[in-house]
Design a protein around this motif. Structure first.
Motif, PDB file in Angstrom:
ATOM      1  N   ARG A  79     -30.153 106.343  20.533  1.00  0.00           N
ATOM      2  CA  ARG A  79     -30.627 105.086  19.961  1.00  0.00           C
ATOM      3  C   ARG A  79     -29.941 103.907  20.631  1.00  0.00           C
ATOM      4  O   ARG A  79     -30.580 102.925  21.008  1.00  0.00           O
ATOM      5  CB  ARG A  79     -30.377 105.053  18.453  1.00  0.00           C
ATOM      6  CG  ARG A  79     -31.013 103.859  17.784  1.00  0.00           C
ATOM      7  CD  ARG A  79     -30.860 103.954  16.306  1.00  0.00           C
ATOM      8  NE  ARG A  79     -29.492 103.677  15.916  1.00  0.00           N
ATOM      9  CZ  ARG A  79     -29.112 102.596  15.252  1.00  0.00           C
ATOM     10  NH1 ARG A  79     -29.995 101.724  14.873  1.00  0.00           N
ATOM     11  NH2 ARG A  79     -27.864 102.402  14.958  1.00  0.00           N
ATOM     12  N   SER A  83     -31.733 101.117  22.954  1.00  0.00           N
ATOM     13  CA  SER A  83     -31.524  99.730  22.545  1.00  0.00           C
ATOM     14  C   SER A  83     -30.972  98.935  23.722  1.00  0.00           C
ATOM     15  O   SER A  83     -31.418  97.819  24.004  1.00  0.00           O
ATOM     16  CB  SER A  83     -30.557  99.668  21.360  1.00  0.00           C
ATOM     17  OG  SER A  83     -30.258  98.335  21.044  1.00  0.00           O
ATOM     18  N   ARG A 144     -31.632  94.652  12.542  1.00  0.00           N
ATOM     19  CA  ARG A 144     -32.553  95.784  12.723  1.00  0.00           C
ATOM     20  C   ARG A 144     -33.963  95.308  13.054  1.00  0.00           C
ATOM     21  O   ARG A 144     -34.609  95.862  13.949  1.00  0.00           O
ATOM     22  CB  ARG A 144     -32.558  96.665  11.482  1.00  0.00           C
ATOM     23  CG  ARG A 144     -33.454  97.882  11.632  1.00  0.00           C
ATOM     24  CD  ARG A 144     -33.114  98.895  10.601  1.00  0.00           C
ATOM     25  NE  ARG A 144     -34.151  99.868  10.413  1.00  0.00           N
ATOM     26  CZ  ARG A 144     -33.917 101.105  10.056  1.00  0.00           C
ATOM     27  NH1 ARG A 144     -32.684 101.503   9.826  1.00  0.00           N
ATOM     28  NH2 ARG A 144     -34.897 101.954   9.881  1.00  0.00           N
ATOM     29  N   TYR A 166     -34.383 105.808  15.218  1.00  0.00           N
ATOM     30  CA  TYR A 166     -33.661 105.450  13.994  1.00  0.00           C
ATOM     31  C   TYR A 166     -33.490 106.634  13.053  1.00  0.00           C
ATOM     32  O   TYR A 166     -32.743 106.546  12.075  1.00  0.00           O
ATOM     33  CB  TYR A 166     -34.371 104.309  13.253  1.00  0.00           C
ATOM     34  CG  TYR A 166     -34.044 102.954  13.799  1.00  0.00           C
ATOM     35  CD1 TYR A 166     -32.787 102.389  13.615  1.00  0.00           C
ATOM     36  CD2 TYR A 166     -34.989 102.226  14.508  1.00  0.00           C
ATOM     37  CE1 TYR A 166     -32.484 101.144  14.116  1.00  0.00           C
ATOM     38  CE2 TYR A 166     -34.699 100.975  15.020  1.00  0.00           C
ATOM     39  CZ  TYR A 166     -33.440 100.445  14.822  1.00  0.00           C
ATOM     40  OH  TYR A 166     -33.140  99.207  15.333  1.00  0.00           O
ATOM     41  N   ILE A 173     -40.866 102.587   9.582  1.00  0.00           N
ATOM     42  CA  ILE A 173     -40.875 101.693  10.751  1.00  0.00           C
ATOM     43  C   ILE A 173     -42.127 100.826  10.740  1.00  0.00           C
ATOM     44  O   ILE A 173     -42.072  99.649  11.115  1.00  0.00           O
ATOM     45  CB  ILE A 173     -40.747 102.499  12.059  1.00  0.00           C
ATOM     46  CG1 ILE A 173     -39.333 103.073  12.183  1.00  0.00           C
ATOM     47  CG2 ILE A 173     -41.090 101.650  13.276  1.00  0.00           C
ATOM     48  CD1 ILE A 173     -38.219 102.030  12.264  1.00  0.00           C
TER      49      ILE A 173
END
Length: 189
Positions: A79, A83, A144, A166, A173
């Motif tokens: 993640r 990101s 987030r 996530y 989501i």
């Protein structure tokens, strides 16, 4: 890359990023596994902007170069890796459009709309710059949601992939994406 192969690679990526080599060494191990996926993301992202002198290959190679050049790179799992990739791609694109806007002497303050494909028009530098400014504000309020926008708009990830990153359901989501779009649309009006 199909979603099953992508899912298998995510497990291997997590192991490598959390393994002994970690950091910059892990980037060299992980990048070949995700290269085609990152290139596909870059292709989808850049295809939304019409004519561009930045190609998907150039964008992915610039991403690799920036990740490798970082002196204090610390990656903590898949993640965090994705990101980081989304943020770096965003910054590369923002830098590109800033240069393009400076070359054209574009005027800011234009209304920006997200299209049906949930992406901005790269052919209009003011859109990218306006989204960048709005994301900075959102990040201070809800990190987030800002990350979800980065993954979706700049990283080109599908909602299913974001849910996997996530470790939540697709429905969750989807709800957060709706909130993020509403916030972003309201802030760009």
């Amino acid at each position: 890359m199909d979603s099953e192969t992508f899912e298998e690679n995510l497990g291997a990526i997590t192991q490598m990023l959390n393994g002994d080599s970690g950091g910059k060494g892990a980037i060299d191990q992980v990048f070949p596994l995700v290269y085609q996926e990152l290139k596909a993301i870059a292709h989808r992202l850049l295809a939304r902007g019409g004519s561009s002198t930045v190609t998907p290959t150039v964008l992915v190679h610039e991403l690799y170069s920036k990740l490798n050049a970082s002196e204090q790179l610390s990656v903590e799992g898949k993640r965090h890796f994705f990101s980081l990739c989304a943020r770096v791609m965003k910054q590369i694109i923002v830098d590109y459009v800033r240069q393009k806007a400076a070359d054209k002497r574009s005027s800011p303050g234009v209304r920006v709309e997200l299209g049906d494909v949930d992406a901005m028009e790269l052919g209009a530098p003011e859109n990218v710059l306006a989204i960048e400014v709005a994301l900075k504000v959102l990040e201070s309020r809800d990190q987030r949601l800002a990350q979800i926008i980065e993954y979706r708009v700049f990283g080109g990830l599908e909602l299913e992939q974001i849910a996997e990153l996530y470790g939540v359901t697709l429905r969750q989501i989807q709800r957060e994406w709706v909130r993020a779009r509403i916030w972003l649309t309201d802030s760009l009006v």
